[in-house]
Design an enzyme around this catalytic site. Structure first.
Site, mmCIF file in Angstrom:
data_model
loop_
_atom_site.group_PDB
_atom_site.id
_atom_site.type_symbol
_atom_site.label_atom_id
_atom_site.label_comp_id
_atom_site.label_asym_id
_atom_site.label_seq_id
_atom_site.Cartn_x
_atom_site.Cartn_y
_atom_site.Cartn_z
ATOM 1 N N ASP A 1 0.904 -1.320 0.131
ATOM 2 C CA ASP A 1 -0.039 0.070 -0.003
ATOM 3 C C ASP A 1 0.811 1.296 -0.004
ATOM 4 O OD1 ASP A 1 -2.439 -1.630 0.298
ATOM 5 O OD2 ASP A 1 -2.153 -1.818 2.287
ATOM 6 N N LYS B 1 1.833 2.066 -5.010
ATOM 7 C CA LYS B 1 2.396 1.567 -6.324
ATOM 8 C C LYS B 1 1.407 2.118 -7.474
ATOM 9 C CE LYS B 1 2.447 -2.527 -4.327
ATOM 10 N NZ LYS B 1 2.057 -2.124 -2.925
ATOM 11 N N ASN C 1 -5.390 -10.333 -3.440
ATOM 12 C CA ASN C 1 -4.924 -9.697 -2.320
ATOM 13 C C ASN C 1 -4.663 -8.098 -2.393
ATOM 14 O OD1 ASN C 1 -2.703 -10.714 -3.503
ATOM 15 N ND2 ASN C 1 -1.727 -11.398 -1.693
ATOM 16 N N ALA C 2 -4.143 -7.992 -3.468
ATOM 17 C CA ALA C 2 -3.372 -6.507 -3.713
ATOM 18 C C ALA C 2 -4.689 -5.667 -4.018
ATOM 19 C CB ALA C 2 -2.602 -6.601 -5.171
ATOM 20 N N GLY C 3 -4.517 -4.414 -3.737
ATOM 21 C CA GLY C 3 -5.459 -3.391 -4.003
ATOM 22 C C GLY C 3 -4.706 -2.136 -4.423
ATOM 23 N N HIS C 4 -4.674 -1.966 -5.762
ATOM 24 C CA HIS C 4 -3.831 -0.707 -6.053
ATOM 25 C C HIS C 4 -4.774 0.350 -6.748
ATOM 26 C CE1 HIS C 4 -0.208 -3.734 -7.273
ATOM 27 N NE2 HIS C 4 -0.559 -3.655 -6.001
ATOM 28 N N GLN D 1 2.090 -6.159 -2.972
ATOM 29 C CA GLN D 1 2.608 -6.127 -1.759
ATOM 30 C C GLN D 1 3.883 -5.460 -1.500
ATOM 31 O OE1 GLN D 1 1.383 -9.585 -3.120
ATOM 32 N NE2 GLN D 1 -0.685 -8.620 -2.580
ATOM 33 N N THR E 1 2.977 -12.448 2.785
ATOM 34 C CA THR E 1 2.075 -13.314 1.912
ATOM 35 C C THR E 1 2.961 -14.255 1.249
ATOM 36 O OG1 THR E 1 0.702 -12.713 -0.049
ATOM 37 C CG2 THR E 1 2.720 -11.807 -0.128
ATOM 38 N N ARG F 1 -5.619 0.469 8.489
ATOM 39 C CA ARG F 1 -4.095 0.250 8.348
ATOM 40 C C ARG F 1 -3.460 0.669 9.571
ATOM 41 N NH1 ARG F 1 -3.678 2.531 2.282
ATOM 42 N NH2 ARG F 1 -4.386 0.832 1.223
ATOM 43 N N GLY G 1 0.105 13.808 -3.312
ATOM 44 C CA GLY G 1 -1.296 13.701 -3.491
ATOM 45 C C GLY G 1 -1.720 12.590 -4.425
HETATM 46 P P1 GDP Z 1 -0.647 0.194 -3.488
HETATM 47 O O1 GDP Z 1 -1.351 -1.115 -3.049
HETATM 48 O O2 GDP Z 1 0.737 0.487 -3.338
HETATM 49 O O3 GDP Z 1 -1.046 0.679 -4.928
HETATM 50 O O4 GDP Z 1 -1.386 1.438 -2.641
HETATM 51 P P2 GDP Z 1 -2.942 1.618 -2.153
HETATM 52 O O5 GDP Z 1 -3.732 2.093 -3.593
HETATM 53 O O6 GDP Z 1 -3.383 0.438 -1.773
HETATM 54 O O7 GDP Z 1 -2.827 2.738 -1.205
HETATM 55 C C1 GDP Z 1 -2.254 4.042 -1.493
HETATM 56 C C2 GDP Z 1 -3.225 5.086 -1.349
HETATM 57 O O8 GDP Z 1 -2.666 6.246 -1.269
HETATM 58 C C3 GDP Z 1 -4.353 5.233 -2.418
HETATM 59 O O9 GDP Z 1 -5.576 5.515 -1.852
HETATM 60 C C4 GDP Z 1 -3.739 6.208 -3.337
HETATM 61 O O10 GDP Z 1 -4.874 6.980 -4.039
HETATM 62 C C5 GDP Z 1 -3.162 7.418 -2.408
HETATM 63 N N1 GDP Z 1 -1.965 8.102 -2.729
HETATM 64 C C6 GDP Z 1 -1.045 7.796 -3.616
HETATM 65 N N2 GDP Z 1 0.003 8.649 -3.738
HETATM 66 C C7 GDP Z 1 -0.490 9.515 -2.657
HETATM 67 C C8 GDP Z 1 -0.122 10.697 -2.114
HETATM 68 O O11 GDP Z 1 0.968 11.348 -2.612
HETATM 69 N N3 GDP Z 1 -0.782 11.530 -1.502
HETATM 70 C C9 GDP Z 1 -2.026 11.123 -0.672
HETATM 71 N N4 GDP Z 1 -2.798 11.732 0.044
HETATM 72 N N5 GDP Z 1 -2.600 9.776 -1.234
HETATM 73 C C10 GDP Z 1 -1.710 9.221 -2.217
HETATM 74 P P1 IMO Z 2 -0.958 -4.211 -2.225
HETATM 75 O O1 IMO Z 2 -0.286 -4.736 -3.373
HETATM 76 C C1 IMO Z 2 -1.068 -4.445 1.999
HETATM 77 C C2 IMO Z 2 -1.196 -8.579 3.712
HETATM 78 C C3 IMO Z 2 -2.273 -9.012 4.626
HETATM 79 C C4 IMO Z 2 -1.634 -9.865 5.463
HETATM 80 C C5 IMO Z 2 -0.715 -10.597 4.995
HETATM 81 C C6 IMO Z 2 -0.884 -12.053 4.431
HETATM 82 O O2 IMO Z 2 -2.134 -3.429 -2.248
HETATM 83 O O3 IMO Z 2 0.003 -3.485 -1.603
HETATM 84 P P2 IMO Z 2 -2.445 -12.724 2.187
HETATM 85 O O4 IMO Z 2 -3.813 -12.586 1.793
HETATM 86 O O5 IMO Z 2 -1.777 -12.132 0.954
HETATM 87 O O6 IMO Z 2 -2.058 -14.144 2.486
HETATM 88 O O7 IMO Z 2 -2.130 -11.973 3.452
HETATM 89 O O8 IMO Z 2 -0.244 -9.851 3.661
HETATM 90 N N1 IMO Z 2 -1.242 -8.280 2.518
HETATM 91 C C7 IMO Z 2 -1.195 -6.985 2.016
HETATM 92 N N2 IMO Z 2 -0.987 -5.815 2.818
HETATM 93 N N3 IMO Z 2 -1.191 -4.403 0.807
HETATM 94 C C8 IMO Z 2 -1.220 -5.590 0.179
HETATM 95 O O9 IMO Z 2 -1.209 -5.432 -1.351
HETATM 96 C C9 IMO Z 2 -1.242 -6.678 0.796
HETATM 97 N N4 IMO Z 2 -1.491 -8.006 0.209
HETATM 98 C C10 IMO Z 2 -1.308 -8.833 1.351
HETATM 99 O O10 IMO Z 2 -2.849 -8.148 5.286
HETATM 100 O O11 IMO Z 2 -0.952 -9.201 6.661
HETATM 101 MG MG MG Z 3 -2.793 -1.579 -1.864
#
Ligand code: GDP
Ligand code: IMO
Ligand code: MG
Length: 430
Positions: free
Chosen positions: A13, A16, A38-41, A224, A239, A307, A417
């Site tokens: 998180d 990425k 499991n990922a959420g981008h 991750q 993971t 988180r 942002g």
């Molecule tokens: P990822 O899994 O690494 O792709 O990250 P996530 O999408 O799960 O979580 C990152 C969060 O931060 C998302 O809601 C993005 O929209 C947000 N984000 C990314 N870069 C920035 C930043 O520079 N500032 C702020 N405030 N939010 C950001």
């Molecule tokens: P992105 O790609 C944050 C964490 C879970 C748990 C551990 C194992 O969005 O960064 P799993 O379901 O993979 O067996 O869980 O890994 N986890 C993540 N935490 N971002 C993720 O993906 C994750 N994918 C798995 O919360 O602690």
């Molecule tokens: Mg994520």
């Protein structure tokens, strides 16, 4: 033309999705190499918010090809839902922009149920996303997994399913004390998915290597983060895949000489979802403040869980830079620290009255490590509209430079942002 990787450097998180979306401009192919849904981008484009779980974030750009590599584990139902959601938002997903590896392993209903039962029995021991990711990789390593190429051949699929359920149902009935699964039910359900997914299944290894040989630019998308890597992370609180850059080669079938540079995405502080040690965690008001600051708070994109938040940890970040062989950094969410008058940065740990500067491998030891902090002055000014590094407040620059120094990696991007425009490109040729 170069092939660039984007990897997470902490516990996931890091942002990425945003960085991959930005860099997709320069790429022809975007390829995911590990993990699953499991990922959420997250990618924010003006008022539209997209969360990608299995499909590479590059899908949001017209004319780019996206690959789900052999190292990824695929839940077909979740993938079809993701495609439908994108189509609803007028993003076309078709055989000309999405390619799924024949050798990617498939998550079956019993993977999800067994993980849920295990986590329930052990009271959320790992705090997984409950997507069946671990059990799917277990079957892969046990050489009993069902791959996409098996799934699309009905005879092979049925035979493998029958064979697997013979074993798996014993486990469910005897160990967990619950009813097992029926071949016909799963077969019928998955056959419906196959109809829709079969056209996407292809030989991605040859496709990718031929493209690279022709000079096409590839963006490798990590999921991750390094500390969740099954070999190098905070085991067992990890993971089940190799999220570090090493996973690119095995997860896509490309040699290491084909990866030209590796960008590590680093959050300006640290977060973690799920269980496991987190030395710089802030449990009180300050943790809540970090969680809720900015336009999008720190809540999991896949599960909605809050988180855990804490200060930047230079020990894990430096370790991650080493593991990944990082070429440069994309530091994100700097804006979240805008109104803090003082910011802590962990530069080492104290363990058993000794100073520890290297990651200790054992999670029980990391759990007992106390962070040794360096205090840096905050900047108490908004950074969200700044687009040049030299225009950032001096204390923000000092802070960023210190992170870069601790990781021993230069900064390429600073994000202030979630929007595409809220980006400072320090290195223009990425
Ligand atoms: P990822 O899994 O690494 O792709 O990250 P996530 O999408 O799960 O979580 C990152 C969060 O931060 C998302 O809601 C993005 O929209 C947000 N984000 C990314 N870069 C920035 C930043 O520079 N500032 C702020 N405030 N939010 C950001
Ligand atoms: P992105 O790609 C944050 C964490 C879970 C748990 C551990 C194992 O969005 O960064 P799993 O379901 O993979 O067996 O869980 O890994 N986890 C993540 N935490 N971002 C993720 O993906 C994750 N994918 C798995 O919360 O602690
Ligand atoms: Mg994520």
């Amino acid at each position: 033309m170069s092939n660039v990787a984007v990897v997470g450097t902490q516990w996931g998180d890091e942002g990425k999705g945003k960085i991959i979306d930005l860099l997709t401009e320069n790429a022809d192919i975007v390829a995911r190499y590990q993990g699953g849904n499991n990922a959420g981008h997250t990618v924010i484009i003006n008022d539209n918010e997209f969360t990608l779980h299995l499909i590479p974030s590059g899908i949001l750009h017209k004319g780019k090809k996206c690959i789900i590599g052999n190292g990824v584990v695929i839940n077909p139902k979740a993938l079809l839902e993701e495609i439908a959601e994108l189509e609803d938002k007028e993003i076309s997903v078709n055989e000309n922009n999405l390619y799924i590896s024949k050798s990617a392993h498939v998550t079956m209903p019993y993977h999800i149920v067994s993980e849920t039962l295990k986590e329930e029995r052990d009271r959320g021991r790992i705090g997984t996303t409950l997507r069946g990711i671990g059990p799917t990789y277990v079957d892969k390593a046990a050489r009993m997994g069902i791959r996409m190429c098996d799934l699309i051949d009905s005879d092979i699929f049925r035979a493998k399913l029958e064979e697997n359920l013979e074993q798996i149902n014993v486990l469910f009935e005897k160990i967990y004390g619950v009813k097992g699964f029926q071949v016909s039910e799963i077969f019928d359900e998955y056959s419906k998915y196959v109809e829709k997914l079969a056209p996407f299944v292809s030989d991605t290894v040859f496709m990718l290597n031929k493209a690279i040989d022709k000079g096409v630019s590839v963006l490798f998308e990590g999921a991750q983060g390094a500390l969740l890597d099954v070999d190098h992370g905070t085991y067992p609180y990890v993971t089940s895949s190799n999220s570090t850059s090493g996973g690119i080669c095995t997860g896509l079938g490309v040699g290491p000489t084909k990866v030209d540079s590796i960008i590590g995405v680093v959050k300006a502080y640290t977060t973690r979802v799920g269980e496991g040690p987190f030395p710089t965690e802030l449990k009180g008001e300050l943790g809540d403040k970090l969680r809720n600051a900015g336009p999008i708070g720190e809540y999991g994109r896949s599960t909605g869980r809050p988180r855990r938040c804490g200060w930047f940890d230079g020990v894990i970040a430096g370790y991650s830079a080493m593991l990944n062989g990082l070429s440069s950094l994309a530091i994100t969410r700097l804006d979240i620290l805008d109104d803090l008058d003082e910011i802590n940065v962990c530069v080492a740990y104290e363990y058993n009255d000794q100073r520890l500067e290297e990651f200790p491998y054992r999670s029980d030891i990391l759990q007992q490590c106390k962070p040794i902090y360096e205090k840096l002055p905050g900047w108490m000014e908004s950074t969200v509209d700044i687009r040049e590094y030299s225009k950032l407040p001096k204390n923000a620059q000092k802070y960023l430079n210190r992170l870069s120094e601790l990781m021993n990696v230069p900064i390429a991007i600073v994000s202030v942002g979630p929007q595409r425009s809220q980006t400072i490109f320090v290195e223009k040729n990425l």
